[in-house]
Design a protein around this motif. Sequence first.
Motif, PDB file in Angstrom:
ATOM      1  N   ARG A 119      55.760  46.780  33.819  1.00 57.48           N
ATOM      2  CA  ARG A 119      55.891  48.086  34.486  1.00 57.48           C
ATOM      3  C   ARG A 119      57.174  48.818  34.080  1.00 57.48           C
ATOM      4  O   ARG A 119      57.426  49.932  34.505  1.00 57.48           O
ATOM      5  CB  ARG A 119      55.863  47.901  36.015  1.00 57.48           C
ATOM      6  N   HIS A 140      53.848  45.706  45.930  1.00 56.98           N
ATOM      7  CA  HIS A 140      52.599  45.995  45.209  1.00 56.98           C
ATOM      8  C   HIS A 140      51.692  44.762  45.152  1.00 56.98           C
ATOM      9  O   HIS A 140      52.170  43.628  45.164  1.00 56.98           O
ATOM     10  CB  HIS A 140      52.895  46.460  43.783  1.00 56.98           C
ATOM     11  N   LYS A 300      48.807  59.440  31.571  1.00 56.52           N
ATOM     12  CA  LYS A 300      49.254  58.807  32.820  1.00 56.52           C
ATOM     13  C   LYS A 300      48.309  59.250  33.933  1.00 56.52           C
ATOM     14  O   LYS A 300      48.012  60.427  34.088  1.00 56.52           O
ATOM     15  CB  LYS A 300      50.696  59.254  33.092  1.00 56.52           C
ATOM     16  N   SER A 302      47.348  59.131  38.078  1.00 53.52           N
ATOM     17  CA  SER A 302      47.724  58.848  39.462  1.00 53.52           C
ATOM     18  C   SER A 302      46.441  58.886  40.265  1.00 53.52           C
ATOM     19  O   SER A 302      45.664  59.844  40.143  1.00 53.52           O
ATOM     20  CB  SER A 302      48.668  59.920  40.002  1.00 53.52           C
ATOM     21  N   ARG A 304      44.553  58.376  44.138  1.00 52.88           N
ATOM     22  CA  ARG A 304      44.710  58.255  45.590  1.00 52.88           C
ATOM     23  C   ARG A 304      43.332  58.184  46.230  1.00 52.88           C
ATOM     24  O   ARG A 304      42.395  58.851  45.776  1.00 52.88           O
ATOM     25  CB  ARG A 304      45.455  59.464  46.184  1.00 52.88           C
ATOM     26  N   GLY A 321      46.153  49.526  35.017  1.00 56.83           N
ATOM     27  CA  GLY A 321      47.160  49.812  36.043  1.00 56.83           C
ATOM     28  C   GLY A 321      46.956  49.038  37.322  1.00 56.83           C
ATOM     29  O   GLY A 321      46.447  47.914  37.322  1.00 56.83           O
ATOM     30  N   GLY A 322      47.355  49.646  38.424  1.00 57.83           N
ATOM     31  CA  GLY A 322      47.250  49.002  39.731  1.00 57.83           C
ATOM     32  C   GLY A 322      48.179  49.684  40.708  1.00 57.83           C
ATOM     33  O   GLY A 322      48.605  50.819  40.471  1.00 57.83           O
ATOM     34  N   HIS A 324      48.556  50.070  44.956  1.00 58.35           N
ATOM     35  CA  HIS A 324      48.140  49.777  46.327  1.00 58.35           C
ATOM     36  C   HIS A 324      46.685  50.200  46.494  1.00 58.35           C
ATOM     37  O   HIS A 324      46.158  50.952  45.683  1.00 58.35           O
ATOM     38  CB  HIS A 324      48.989  50.550  47.330  1.00 58.35           C
ATOM     39  N   ALA A 327      46.813  54.020  46.826  1.00 54.21           N
ATOM     40  CA  ALA A 327      47.708  54.770  45.915  1.00 54.21           C
ATOM     41  C   ALA A 327      48.025  53.895  44.714  1.00 54.21           C
ATOM     42  O   ALA A 327      48.672  52.867  44.851  1.00 54.21           O
ATOM     43  CB  ALA A 327      49.003  55.159  46.619  1.00 54.21           C
ATOM     44  N   SER A 328      47.526  54.302  43.557  1.00 53.26           N
ATOM     45  CA  SER A 328      47.757  53.491  42.356  1.00 53.26           C
ATOM     46  C   SER A 328      48.014  54.384  41.150  1.00 53.26           C
ATOM     47  O   SER A 328      47.851  55.603  41.215  1.00 53.26           O
ATOM     48  CB  SER A 328      46.534  52.619  42.062  1.00 53.26           C
ATOM     49  N   GLY A 329      48.396  53.728  40.076  1.00 49.13           N
ATOM     50  CA  GLY A 329      48.624  54.455  38.833  1.00 49.13           C
ATOM     51  C   GLY A 329      48.007  53.692  37.685  1.00 49.13           C
ATOM     52  O   GLY A 329      47.621  52.525  37.833  1.00 49.13           O
ATOM     53  N   GLY A 330      47.895  54.350  36.559  1.00 47.97           N
ATOM     54  CA  GLY A 330      47.336  53.669  35.392  1.00 47.97           C
ATOM     55  C   GLY A 330      47.626  54.446  34.123  1.00 47.97           C
ATOM     56  O   GLY A 330      48.266  55.499  34.149  1.00 47.97           O
TER      57      GLY A 330
HETATM   58  P1  5GP Z   1      52.064  57.188  41.123  1.00 43.86           P
HETATM   59  O1  5GP Z   1      50.671  57.687  41.088  1.00 43.86           O
HETATM   60  O2  5GP Z   1      52.850  57.869  42.215  1.00 43.86           O
HETATM   61  O3  5GP Z   1      52.745  57.172  39.796  1.00 43.86           O
HETATM   62  O4  5GP Z   1      51.978  55.660  41.554  1.00 43.86           O
HETATM   63  C1  5GP Z   1      51.296  55.231  42.682  1.00 43.86           C
HETATM   64  C2  5GP Z   1      51.568  53.771  42.916  1.00 43.86           C
HETATM   65  O5  5GP Z   1      51.016  52.995  41.861  1.00 43.86           O
HETATM   66  C3  5GP Z   1      53.048  53.422  42.955  1.00 43.86           C
HETATM   67  O6  5GP Z   1      53.245  52.422  43.905  1.00 43.86           O
HETATM   68  C4  5GP Z   1      53.331  52.929  41.561  1.00 43.86           C
HETATM   69  O7  5GP Z   1      54.399  52.014  41.549  1.00 43.86           O
HETATM   70  C5  5GP Z   1      52.014  52.283  41.147  1.00 43.86           C
HETATM   71  N1  5GP Z   1      51.763  52.512  39.715  1.00 43.86           N
HETATM   72  C6  5GP Z   1      51.892  53.679  39.035  1.00 43.86           C
HETATM   73  N2  5GP Z   1      51.565  53.527  37.741  1.00 43.86           N
HETATM   74  C7  5GP Z   1      51.228  52.237  37.576  1.00 43.86           C
HETATM   75  C8  5GP Z   1      50.812  51.455  36.430  1.00 43.86           C
HETATM   76  O8  5GP Z   1      50.674  51.939  35.298  1.00 43.86           O
HETATM   77  N3  5GP Z   1      50.568  50.129  36.674  1.00 43.86           N
HETATM   78  C9  5GP Z   1      50.700  49.565  37.904  1.00 43.86           C
HETATM   79  N4  5GP Z   1      50.437  48.263  38.038  1.00 43.86           N
HETATM   80  N5  5GP Z   1      51.096  50.266  38.980  1.00 43.86           N
HETATM   81  C10 5GP Z   1      51.353  51.582  38.832  1.00 43.86           C
END
Ligand code: 5GP
Length: 353
Positions: A119, A140, A300, A302, A304, A321-322, A324, A327-330
């Motif tokens: 990460r 996480h 990238k 995001s 939800r 990705g991954g 919560h 709420a996750s990202g990838g």
């Molecule tokens: P955001 O969408 O705000 O970037 O991330 C939402 C949540 O997912 C945050 O808790 C973040 O740490 C986690 N997250 C974001 N991108 C990634 C990713 O590429 N891989 C993983 N495993 N978690 C991510």
Amino acid sequence: MTVLIDCCQKEKIRMMIKLFSDTKIKELLDLLHTSSNIAIVTHVNPDGDAIGSVTALNGFLKEKGVRSTIIVPNHFPDFLKWMNGCENILVYFNQKDRCERALKNSDLLFCCDFNKLSRLDALGEFIETLNMKKVLIDHHIGVEEKDFDLVFSITPISSTCEIICNIIRQITGKKHVPPQIAESLYTGIMTDTGAFTHSCSSGLFRIVADLMDCGISREKIHSAVYNSFSVNRMRLMGYCIEKMEVLPEYRTACIALTREEMDRFNFEPGDTEGFVNIPLSIKDTVLSVFFMESKEGYIKLSLRSVGEFSVDSMARKYFNGGGHKNASGGKSFVSLDETVSFFKSILPEIMQN
Ligand code: 5GP
Ligand code: MN
């Protein structure tokens, strides 16, 4: 290797009694006492909980007479830069040599608000070549245990800042912390709960009440984080809402932003923070995805969700990705158009379950 702490019972979280065993806290203190150079890192694209947790920890160590260096993989938004200790944060993206020197000199590394070294992108690859002790503090799903020596991980908890607050309270035996540390902790909790709208237990509100008693100004923090839009950012938000695609049959909405569009609005890090939540205000929408062409060349994502639909599973299965459940990202390594088309192609299957 210390085993991952048992998923904390809800009751423990509610009562805010010790989240971690005395043995585990002692292990942490032993590591602190035997280390002379400490570094603290957090995830790529640091958010409020990331910066809140590293600055709170740095402030706490300073109080104890221990100096530490905070290193982040890439730039973080201006609306977080007021936190105490931010002025000394090193950014790996443009201070590679200084960061690598600091890390080579470190014998203890705190890893905050992420679950695996990957990460951290290139910063994580560098850290993998070193052999200092690593302590993880995170919330996480899916901790990569082999990456760390001591793990403080609780997944059904609002934020890494809530965990750090508990660790500090267990170490000091006191409810209160100095105001600058309280500000950082409050910020991380506020941002990771969407300004106290989700992941809030009654125990969390008790912690927040104690933080308020530490002499912080909630109004100042709220205003610094949420009422500090540049005109460009506000217009970009309007543009994104206009561009949003709604797929009512799947109770889904998505927004895709190209680099060219970002440049048009003089994009700064953090400018799209929170945009992914906006479509969830549409009645009956349960899934929202924000796609953006990153500087690094990948897409990238995001994600939800509302209710039982897990974006963590979705991000894990399809988008490297991954995060919560809600709420996750990838990441995606094909073009923006291809990524969006792929996403739409999987919707019938994933929204059926
Ligand atoms: P955001 O969408 O705000 O970037 O991330 C939402 C949540 O997912 C945050 O808790 C973040 O740490 C986690 N997250 C974001 N991108 C990634 C990713 O590429 N891989 C993983 N495993 N978690 C991510
Ligand atoms: Mn977090």
